[in-house]
Design a protein around this motif. Structure first.
Motif, PDB file in Angstrom:
ATOM      1  N   THR A 236      61.070 -15.834  -7.398  1.00 36.37           N
ATOM      2  CA  THR A 236      60.164 -16.855  -6.881  1.00 36.37           C
ATOM      3  C   THR A 236      59.463 -17.493  -8.063  1.00 36.37           C
ATOM      4  OG1 THR A 236      58.351 -17.282  -5.323  1.00 36.37           O
ATOM      5  CG2 THR A 236      58.241 -15.241  -6.588  1.00 36.37           C
ATOM      6  N   ARG A 237      59.051 -18.748  -7.912  1.00 37.16           N
ATOM      7  CA  ARG A 237      58.543 -19.539  -9.031  1.00 37.16           C
ATOM      8  C   ARG A 237      57.061 -19.878  -8.845  1.00 37.16           C
ATOM      9  NH1 ARG A 237      61.249 -23.073 -12.633  1.00 37.16           N
ATOM     10  NH2 ARG A 237      63.159 -22.560 -11.512  1.00 37.16           N
ATOM     11  N   MET A 238      56.325 -19.775  -9.958  1.00 36.05           N
ATOM     12  CA  MET A 238      54.941 -20.231  -9.989  1.00 36.05           C
ATOM     13  C   MET A 238      54.866 -21.373 -10.997  1.00 36.05           C
ATOM     14  SD  MET A 238      52.886 -16.579  -9.908  1.00 36.05           S
ATOM     15  CE  MET A 238      51.291 -17.370  -9.702  1.00 36.05           C
ATOM     16  N   PRO A 239      54.805 -22.627 -10.531  1.00 37.37           N
ATOM     17  CA  PRO A 239      54.857 -23.774 -11.442  1.00 37.37           C
ATOM     18  C   PRO A 239      53.609 -23.883 -12.319  1.00 37.37           C
ATOM     19  CG  PRO A 239      55.357 -24.399  -9.150  1.00 37.37           C
ATOM     20  CD  PRO A 239      54.781 -23.024  -9.116  1.00 37.37           C
ATOM     21  N   GLY A 240      53.825 -24.352 -13.558  1.00 37.93           N
ATOM     22  CA  GLY A 240      52.719 -24.709 -14.435  1.00 37.93           C
ATOM     23  C   GLY A 240      51.943 -23.572 -15.043  1.00 37.93           C
ATOM     24  N   LEU A 241      52.488 -22.348 -15.004  1.00 43.77           N
ATOM     25  CA  LEU A 241      51.774 -21.207 -15.587  1.00 43.77           C
ATOM     26  C   LEU A 241      52.511 -20.599 -16.773  1.00 43.77           C
ATOM     27  CD1 LEU A 241      50.531 -19.346 -12.373  1.00 43.77           C
ATOM     28  CD2 LEU A 241      49.289 -20.963 -13.808  1.00 43.77           C
ATOM     29  N   GLY A 242      53.561 -21.282 -17.252  1.00 50.13           N
ATOM     30  CA  GLY A 242      54.349 -20.761 -18.364  1.00 50.13           C
ATOM     31  C   GLY A 242      53.796 -21.177 -19.714  1.00 50.13           C
ATOM     32  N   GLU A 243      54.695 -21.287 -20.705  1.00 50.66           N
ATOM     33  CA  GLU A 243      54.290 -21.646 -22.063  1.00 50.66           C
ATOM     34  C   GLU A 243      53.783 -23.098 -22.109  1.00 50.66           C
ATOM     35  OE1 GLU A 243      54.306 -19.927 -25.014  1.00 50.66           O
ATOM     36  OE2 GLU A 243      54.715 -18.106 -23.882  1.00 50.66           O
ATOM     37  N   GLY A 252      55.401 -24.820 -18.843  1.00 49.20           N
ATOM     38  CA  GLY A 252      56.562 -24.291 -18.140  1.00 49.20           C
ATOM     39  C   GLY A 252      56.139 -23.538 -16.888  1.00 49.20           C
ATOM     40  N   ASP A 253      57.088 -22.847 -16.270  1.00 46.39           N
ATOM     41  CA  ASP A 253      56.823 -22.109 -15.040  1.00 46.39           C
ATOM     42  C   ASP A 253      56.911 -20.609 -15.294  1.00 46.39           C
ATOM     43  OD1 ASP A 253      56.761 -24.611 -13.862  1.00 46.39           O
ATOM     44  OD2 ASP A 253      58.875 -24.536 -13.280  1.00 46.39           O
ATOM     45  N   VAL A 254      56.457 -19.840 -14.306  1.00 47.76           N
ATOM     46  CA  VAL A 254      56.625 -18.381 -14.328  1.00 47.76           C
ATOM     47  C   VAL A 254      57.630 -18.017 -13.243  1.00 47.76           C
ATOM     48  CG1 VAL A 254      55.527 -16.148 -13.973  1.00 47.76           C
ATOM     49  CG2 VAL A 254      54.309 -17.943 -15.206  1.00 47.76           C
ATOM     50  N   LEU A 255      58.676 -17.304 -13.637  1.00 40.86           N
ATOM     51  CA  LEU A 255      59.710 -16.861 -12.707  1.00 40.86           C
ATOM     52  C   LEU A 255      59.554 -15.364 -12.482  1.00 40.86           C
ATOM     53  CD1 LEU A 255      62.761 -18.835 -14.150  1.00 40.86           C
ATOM     54  CD2 LEU A 255      61.200 -19.511 -12.321  1.00 40.86           C
ATOM     55  N   ILE A 256      59.344 -14.967 -11.230  1.00 34.96           N
ATOM     56  CA  ILE A 256      59.127 -13.555 -10.890  1.00 34.96           C
ATOM     57  C   ILE A 256      60.352 -13.017 -10.163  1.00 34.96           C
ATOM     58  CG2 ILE A 256      57.651 -11.895  -9.706  1.00 34.96           C
ATOM     59  CD1 ILE A 256      56.251 -15.309 -10.230  1.00 34.96           C
ATOM     60  N   GLU A 257      61.080 -12.134 -10.820  1.00 32.48           N
ATOM     61  CA  GLU A 257      62.246 -11.501 -10.193  1.00 32.48           C
ATOM     62  C   GLU A 257      61.780 -10.359  -9.296  1.00 32.48           C
ATOM     63  OE1 GLU A 257      66.453  -9.240 -11.303  1.00 32.48           O
ATOM     64  OE2 GLU A 257      64.952  -9.627 -12.849  1.00 32.48           O
ATOM     65  N   VAL A 258      62.364 -10.265  -8.113  1.00 29.10           N
ATOM     66  CA  VAL A 258      61.971  -9.257  -7.135  1.00 29.10           C
ATOM     67  C   VAL A 258      62.976  -8.102  -7.149  1.00 29.10           C
ATOM     68  CG1 VAL A 258      61.687  -8.794  -4.685  1.00 29.10           C
ATOM     69  CG2 VAL A 258      60.749 -10.877  -5.668  1.00 29.10           C
ATOM     70  N   ILE A 259      62.457  -6.895  -7.276  1.00 30.35           N
ATOM     71  CA  ILE A 259      63.281  -5.681  -7.205  1.00 30.35           C
ATOM     72  C   ILE A 259      62.908  -4.954  -5.919  1.00 30.35           C
ATOM     73  CG2 ILE A 259      63.906  -3.518  -8.326  1.00 30.35           C
ATOM     74  CD1 ILE A 259      63.024  -4.787 -10.978  1.00 30.35           C
ATOM     75  N   VAL A 260      63.840  -4.910  -4.971  1.00 25.89           N
ATOM     76  CA  VAL A 260      63.579  -4.339  -3.649  1.00 25.89           C
ATOM     77  C   VAL A 260      64.020  -2.880  -3.620  1.00 25.89           C
ATOM     78  CG1 VAL A 260      63.991  -4.565  -1.170  1.00 25.89           C
ATOM     79  CG2 VAL A 260      63.928  -6.604  -2.608  1.00 25.89           C
ATOM     80  N   GLY A 261      63.118  -2.004  -3.191  1.00 23.46           N
ATOM     81  CA  GLY A 261      63.436  -0.589  -3.104  1.00 23.46           C
ATOM     82  C   GLY A 261      64.412  -0.279  -1.964  1.00 23.46           C
ATOM     83  N   ARG A 262      65.124   0.832  -2.085  1.00 26.30           N
ATOM     84  CA  ARG A 262      66.069   1.250  -1.042  1.00 26.30           C
ATOM     85  C   ARG A 262      65.319   1.796   0.166  1.00 26.30           C
ATOM     86  NH1 ARG A 262      71.352   1.901  -2.726  1.00 26.30           N
ATOM     87  NH2 ARG A 262      71.682   3.425  -1.090  1.00 26.30           N
TER      88      ARG A 262
END
Length: 394
Positions: A236-243, A252-262
């Protein structure tokens, strides 16, 4: 005997009345197609590249083109230097080669834009969530190292009381032009100014807090909305919070990768959920109700009499919501597995034997088949003498 040269207009594939723009366009196509860097070790391609370059060097120059139109190749016989005896001095290949190398290697075109505003780089991080959180969405806290504008110099990078100065090397343009000799003569190139790195400004006295960068690195916490229906490995993306951007460009943006538990019960495929539910022998045979766990809670399902093991049922709308419309959901597929009791009391065993007798007598089916085979084989004792029946036990 020297090889006869082809007509220059024929080499470039243009008419004799072609204007400068058409000639330049034709050469650009041929130069890109036959350039040695695109055809390493190909002698024929190199030959065609030199031929096209020679034709362009003549036809792009008004004086040389006029001489060629009047006298043909004889106008340049005995010329010194260059490839194949032709003199390439004075020919301007700079902008064409800049375009070609920009297309091939990402160099020329990107350098020409380096002085303009550019978006900052994206930051990447990850967050762990549960299966249920992925299905219905949630909020999570993340911590990032981000660059914020230096309050001491207000982002200028210069020591308080001083200001950045115009770069003397590029005159504030952020780019410098240089020439170099090549196989085809003098080539002009444009690159980012090495002194100011394309900014057009020089900071002589740097801010002590940010060391001339204009930014201070700090840790910040953000609340992230994880959308319903997100799957493992998606972001998921958070615009305007990157470098920070370059030369006034946006962050830039912040990209948050999601790791889903079993999950101990559920498995997911796209927007559908799969699980297995045990069913007793009595319920499978006679029919009855079973309790099924779903992401929405427990539901009661009416099992039909005579249900076989591995029967799959479908619970519509009990799956994962769609990203685009959380009101649209997948389905939940449940596999019913009939359980056979491994411990029975004597009374239960006797009742089960009685049940078997009136439903086909399967317990004695093998014995009955053996006896029938034995009676049907009388008179063949010699053939069967010495043979023993084998019993297999699991």
């Amino acid at each position: 005997m020297a090889e006869q040269k082809r007509d220059y207009y024929e080499v470039l594939g243009v008419d004799k009345s072609a204007d400068d723009a058409a000639i330049k366009k034709a050469y650009r196509v041929l130069a890109k197609k036959y350039h040695p860097d695109m055809n390493p070790g190909d002698a024929e391609a190199e030959k065609k590249f030199k031929e096209a370059s020679e034709a362009y060097a003549v036809l792009s120059d008004p004086d040389k083109r006029r001489q060629y139109d009047q006298f043909g190749h004889a106008a340049f016989e005995g010329g010194a230097g260059g490839a194949g005896g032709f003199d390439f001095s004075g020919a301007d290949f700079g902008d064409i080669f800049s375009d070609i190398f920009g297309d091939l290697f990402g160099g020329g075109r990107s350098r020409s834009r380096s002085n303009g505003p550019m978006k900052g780089a994206n930051l990447r991080t990850s967050v762990r969530i549960t299966f249920e959180e992925a299905v219905f969405g949630c909020k999570k806290e993340i911590e990032l190292n981000v660059k914020e504008t230096c309050k001491t110099c207000n982002g200028s990078g210069a020591k308080p009381g001083t200001s950045p100065e115009i770069c003397p090397k590029c005159g504030g343009k952020g780019q410098v032009m240089f020439t170099q000799q090549s196989l085809f003569g003098t080539v002009r190139n444009v690159q980012s100014c090495p002194d100011c790195q394309g900014s057009g400004k020089i900071i002589k006295e740097k801010c002590a807090d940010c060391r001339g960068t204009g930014y201070i690195a700090m840790k910040k916490r953000y609340s992230v909305d994880i959308p319903a229906g997100i799957d493992n490995g998606q972001s998921t993306r958070m615009p305007g919070l990157g470098e920070p951007g370059i030369n006034g460009g946006p962050r830039g943006d912040v990209l948050i990768e999601v790791i889903v538990g079993r999950h101990p019960i559920f498995q997911r495929q796209d927007f559908d959920i799969y699980s297995t539910v045990p069913v007793s022998f009595a319920v499978a045979a006679l029919g009855g109700e079973v309790m099924i766990d779903t992401v929405d809670g427990k539901v009661i399902y009416d099992v039909k009499a005579g249900t076989q093991t591995d029967t799959r049922i479908r619970l519509r709308g009990k799956g994962v919501p769609s990203w685009r419309n959380k009101d649209v959901r997948g389905d939940h597929y449940v596999t019913l597995v009939v359980q056979v009791p491994d411990k029975l009391k004597p009374e239960a065993k006797e009742l089960l034997r009685q049940f078997d007798e009136i439903t086909g007598n399967s317990l004695n089916a093998a014995k009955a088949a053996t006896e029938q085979e034995h009676h049907g084989g009388e008179g063949k004792e010699n053939a069967t003498e010495g043979k023993k029946k084998k019993r297999w036990k699991l």
